[in-house]
Design a protein around this motif. Structure first.
Motif, PDB file in Angstrom:
ATOM      1  N   VAL A   1      -7.352   3.443   0.310  1.00 57.39           N
ATOM      2  CA  VAL A   1      -7.884   2.119   0.643  1.00 57.39           C
ATOM      3  C   VAL A   1      -8.292   2.093   2.112  1.00 57.39           C
ATOM      4  O   VAL A   1      -7.715   2.804   2.941  1.00 57.39           O
ATOM      5  CB  VAL A   1      -6.867   0.997   0.317  1.00 57.39           C
ATOM      6  CG1 VAL A   1      -5.674   1.038   1.247  1.00 57.39           C
ATOM      7  CG2 VAL A   1      -7.511  -0.366   0.336  1.00 57.39           C
TER       8      VAL A   1
ATOM      9  N   GLY B   1      -8.707   7.768  -7.410  1.00 58.34           N
ATOM     10  CA  GLY B   1      -8.628   6.393  -7.894  1.00 58.34           C
ATOM     11  C   GLY B   1      -8.245   5.435  -6.791  1.00 58.34           C
ATOM     12  O   GLY B   1      -8.776   5.502  -5.687  1.00 58.34           O
ATOM     13  N   ASP B   2      -7.276   4.574  -7.063  1.00 57.09           N
ATOM     14  CA  ASP B   2      -6.906   3.575  -6.061  1.00 57.09           C
ATOM     15  C   ASP B   2      -5.821   4.059  -5.095  1.00 57.09           C
ATOM     16  O   ASP B   2      -5.172   3.261  -4.431  1.00 57.09           O
ATOM     17  CB  ASP B   2      -6.527   2.251  -6.728  1.00 57.09           C
ATOM     18  CG  ASP B   2      -5.224   2.337  -7.509  1.00 57.09           C
ATOM     19  OD1 ASP B   2      -4.652   3.437  -7.618  1.00 57.09           O
ATOM     20  OD2 ASP B   2      -4.782   1.290  -8.002  1.00 57.09           O
ATOM     21  N   ASP B   3      -5.642   5.373  -4.990  1.00 60.24           N
ATOM     22  CA  ASP B   3      -4.671   5.927  -4.034  1.00 60.24           C
ATOM     23  C   ASP B   3      -5.207   5.894  -2.602  1.00 60.24           C
ATOM     24  O   ASP B   3      -4.502   6.265  -1.666  1.00 60.24           O
ATOM     25  CB  ASP B   3      -4.315   7.376  -4.388  1.00 60.24           C
ATOM     26  CG  ASP B   3      -3.344   7.451  -5.550  1.00 60.24           C
ATOM     27  OD1 ASP B   3      -2.913   6.394  -6.047  1.00 60.24           O
ATOM     28  OD2 ASP B   3      -3.023   8.580  -5.961  1.00 60.24           O
TER      29      ASP B   3
ATOM     30  N   LYS C   1      -0.054   5.146  -0.798  1.00 63.75           N
ATOM     31  CA  LYS C   1      -1.512   5.270  -0.717  1.00 63.75           C
ATOM     32  C   LYS C   1      -1.873   5.848   0.648  1.00 63.75           C
ATOM     33  O   LYS C   1      -1.080   5.797   1.580  1.00 63.75           O
ATOM     34  CB  LYS C   1      -2.186   3.905  -0.880  1.00 63.75           C
ATOM     35  CG  LYS C   1      -1.976   3.292  -2.259  1.00 63.75           C
ATOM     36  CD  LYS C   1      -2.672   1.950  -2.358  1.00 63.75           C
ATOM     37  CE  LYS C   1      -2.333   1.222  -3.633  1.00 63.75           C
ATOM     38  NZ  LYS C   1      -2.893   1.787  -4.827  1.00 63.75           N
TER      39      LYS C   1
ATOM     40  N   ARG D   1       0.522   8.856   2.962  1.00 61.06           N
ATOM     41  CA  ARG D   1       1.351   8.250   1.907  1.00 61.06           C
ATOM     42  C   ARG D   1       2.769   7.943   2.384  1.00 61.06           C
ATOM     43  O   ARG D   1       3.440   7.076   1.853  1.00 61.06           O
ATOM     44  CB  ARG D   1       1.451   9.185   0.701  1.00 61.06           C
ATOM     45  CG  ARG D   1       0.180   9.352  -0.080  1.00 61.06           C
ATOM     46  CD  ARG D   1       0.493  10.199  -1.309  1.00 61.06           C
ATOM     47  NE  ARG D   1      -0.671  10.781  -1.920  1.00 61.06           N
ATOM     48  CZ  ARG D   1      -1.396  10.193  -2.881  1.00 61.06           C
ATOM     49  NH1 ARG D   1      -1.078   9.005  -3.304  1.00 61.06           N
ATOM     50  NH2 ARG D   1      -2.425  10.819  -3.404  1.00 61.06           N
TER      51      ARG D   1
ATOM     52  N   TYR E   1     -15.449   4.692   1.054  1.00 60.12           N
ATOM     53  CA  TYR E   1     -14.469   4.027   0.186  1.00 60.12           C
ATOM     54  C   TYR E   1     -14.799   4.282  -1.286  1.00 60.12           C
ATOM     55  O   TYR E   1     -13.950   4.722  -2.059  1.00 60.12           O
ATOM     56  CB  TYR E   1     -14.487   2.535   0.506  1.00 60.12           C
ATOM     57  CG  TYR E   1     -13.506   1.684  -0.259  1.00 60.12           C
ATOM     58  CD1 TYR E   1     -12.132   1.871  -0.135  1.00 60.12           C
ATOM     59  CD2 TYR E   1     -13.949   0.652  -1.081  1.00 60.12           C
ATOM     60  CE1 TYR E   1     -11.238   1.063  -0.808  1.00 60.12           C
ATOM     61  CE2 TYR E   1     -13.054  -0.163  -1.751  1.00 60.12           C
ATOM     62  CZ  TYR E   1     -11.698   0.049  -1.616  1.00 60.12           C
ATOM     63  OH  TYR E   1     -10.817  -0.755  -2.286  1.00 60.12           O
ATOM     64  N   LYS E   2     -16.053   4.040  -1.662  1.00 59.03           N
ATOM     65  CA  LYS E   2     -16.462   4.215  -3.067  1.00 59.03           C
ATOM     66  C   LYS E   2     -16.448   5.677  -3.481  1.00 59.03           C
ATOM     67  O   LYS E   2     -16.001   6.017  -4.576  1.00 59.03           O
ATOM     68  CB  LYS E   2     -17.841   3.595  -3.299  1.00 59.03           C
ATOM     69  CG  LYS E   2     -17.775   2.082  -3.320  1.00 59.03           C
ATOM     70  CD  LYS E   2     -19.069   1.469  -3.757  1.00 59.03           C
ATOM     71  CE  LYS E   2     -18.846  -0.009  -4.048  1.00 59.03           C
ATOM     72  NZ  LYS E   2     -20.078  -0.759  -4.058  1.00 59.03           N
TER      73      LYS E   2
ATOM     74  N   TYR F   1       0.823  -1.221   0.000  1.00 57.60           N
ATOM     75  CA  TYR F   1       0.000   0.000   0.000  1.00 57.60           C
ATOM     76  C   TYR F   1       0.854   1.267   0.000  1.00 57.60           C
ATOM     77  O   TYR F   1       0.353   2.355   0.279  1.00 57.60           O
ATOM     78  CB  TYR F   1      -0.954  -0.019   1.212  1.00 57.60           C
ATOM     79  CG  TYR F   1      -1.874  -1.204   1.174  1.00 57.60           C
ATOM     80  CD1 TYR F   1      -2.954  -1.228   0.303  1.00 57.60           C
ATOM     81  CD2 TYR F   1      -1.637  -2.320   1.955  1.00 57.60           C
ATOM     82  CE1 TYR F   1      -3.786  -2.333   0.228  1.00 57.60           C
ATOM     83  CE2 TYR F   1      -2.467  -3.431   1.897  1.00 57.60           C
ATOM     84  CZ  TYR F   1      -3.534  -3.432   1.026  1.00 57.60           C
ATOM     85  OH  TYR F   1      -4.360  -4.528   0.948  1.00 57.60           O
TER      86      TYR F   1
ATOM     87  N   SER G   1     -16.573  -3.891  -0.286  1.00 57.37           N
ATOM     88  CA  SER G   1     -15.626  -4.202  -1.366  1.00 57.37           C
ATOM     89  C   SER G   1     -14.183  -3.877  -0.965  1.00 57.37           C
ATOM     90  O   SER G   1     -13.264  -4.224  -1.684  1.00 57.37           O
ATOM     91  CB  SER G   1     -16.005  -3.442  -2.642  1.00 57.37           C
ATOM     92  OG  SER G   1     -15.963  -2.044  -2.432  1.00 57.37           O
ATOM     93  N   PHE G   2     -13.994  -3.215   0.177  1.00 58.56           N
ATOM     94  CA  PHE G   2     -12.623  -2.962   0.637  1.00 58.56           C
ATOM     95  C   PHE G   2     -12.100  -4.215   1.344  1.00 58.56           C
ATOM     96  O   PHE G   2     -12.882  -5.052   1.806  1.00 58.56           O
ATOM     97  CB  PHE G   2     -12.543  -1.718   1.524  1.00 58.56           C
ATOM     98  CG  PHE G   2     -13.424  -1.718   2.745  1.00 58.56           C
ATOM     99  CD1 PHE G   2     -13.011  -2.318   3.930  1.00 58.56           C
ATOM    100  CD2 PHE G   2     -14.668  -1.098   2.717  1.00 58.56           C
ATOM    101  CE1 PHE G   2     -13.808  -2.310   5.057  1.00 58.56           C
ATOM    102  CE2 PHE G   2     -15.478  -1.079   3.848  1.00 58.56           C
ATOM    103  CZ  PHE G   2     -15.049  -1.693   5.017  1.00 58.56           C
TER     104      PHE G   2
ATOM    105  N   ARG H   1     -12.749   6.974  -3.770  1.00 58.24           N
ATOM    106  CA  ARG H   1     -12.055   6.345  -4.902  1.00 58.24           C
ATOM    107  C   ARG H   1     -12.647   6.739  -6.256  1.00 58.24           C
ATOM    108  O   ARG H   1     -11.959   6.660  -7.269  1.00 58.24           O
ATOM    109  CB  ARG H   1     -12.056   4.828  -4.745  1.00 58.24           C
ATOM    110  CG  ARG H   1     -11.114   4.381  -3.639  1.00 58.24           C
ATOM    111  CD  ARG H   1     -11.206   2.909  -3.357  1.00 58.24           C
ATOM    112  NE  ARG H   1     -10.779   2.081  -4.454  1.00 58.24           N
ATOM    113  CZ  ARG H   1      -9.620   1.449  -4.526  1.00 58.24           C
ATOM    114  NH1 ARG H   1      -8.749   1.558  -3.549  1.00 58.24           N
ATOM    115  NH2 ARG H   1      -9.321   0.697  -5.565  1.00 58.24           N
TER     116      ARG H   1
END
Length: 173
Positions: free
Chosen positions: A66, A62-64, A28, A142, A52-53, A25, A97-98, A56
């Motif tokens: 989680v 985006g996928d940065d 992120k 990050r 989450y949704k 990760y 979905s996470f 993202r």
């Protein structure tokens, strides 16, 4: 793991009991939450999934971002099921979905080294170094450092701004 200096230095067990490196990760922003299926805060799964949704789905994220759920049975035995039971519960009841990791201890002698490190880096109220209850939240930047910690009573949707701020602040290296 005394040599660990950032979130990325840790390894945890996934839902199948296999080791996962938090280094996966890197760069992120990660929200770490200890979860439970039979708790008064369990409906927060819906808020976490929406958060989450929504985050993202932003063009600049985006996928940065989680969320990692860590099921824990240490508080009132509110997560008694197997890892498979927990996965099914989260999917069927909340469409999660996470990633939901394997069952984890967050306090005591058998606490996950990751949780021990996060609590050291960001103690709770009055310097307490223990997780008080299910659905406590830690925000990892990050750079792999703990940027925030929130109590179980903090609703997931209220964390959107600190998450977006961290995403904007710590641009990819």
């Amino acid at each position: 793991m005394a040599s660990a200096t950032t979130f990325y230095d840790f390894k945890v067990k996934d839902k199948k009991g296999e080791e996962v490196s938090m280094g996966d990760y890197k760069n992120k922003v990660v929200l770490v939450v200890n979860t439970a299926s039979k708790c008064g805060f369990t409906p927060q799964y819906a808020g976490l999934e929406k958060l989450y949704k929504d985050v993202r789905a932003r063009q600049d994220v985006g996928d940065d971002f989680v969320i990692l759920g860590f099921p824990c049975n240490q508080f009132g035995s509110q997560e008694p099921g197997s890892d498979d039971d927990i996965q099914q519960f989260c999917q069927v009841n909340y469409g999660v979905s996470f990633p939901i990791m394997g069952k984890t201890e967050v306090n005591g002698d058998a606490a996950s080294p990751l949780y021990t490190w996060m609590k050291e880096k960001k103690p709770g109220l009055m310097g307490l170094k223990r997780v008080k209850w299910n659905f406590e939240k830690f925000l990892i930047g990050r750079d792999g450092e703990v940027k925030g910690r929130w109590a179980s009573t903090t609703k997931p949707e209220s964390l959107e701004k600190p998450i977006l701020d961290e995403l904007a602040h710590g641009q990819k290296a």
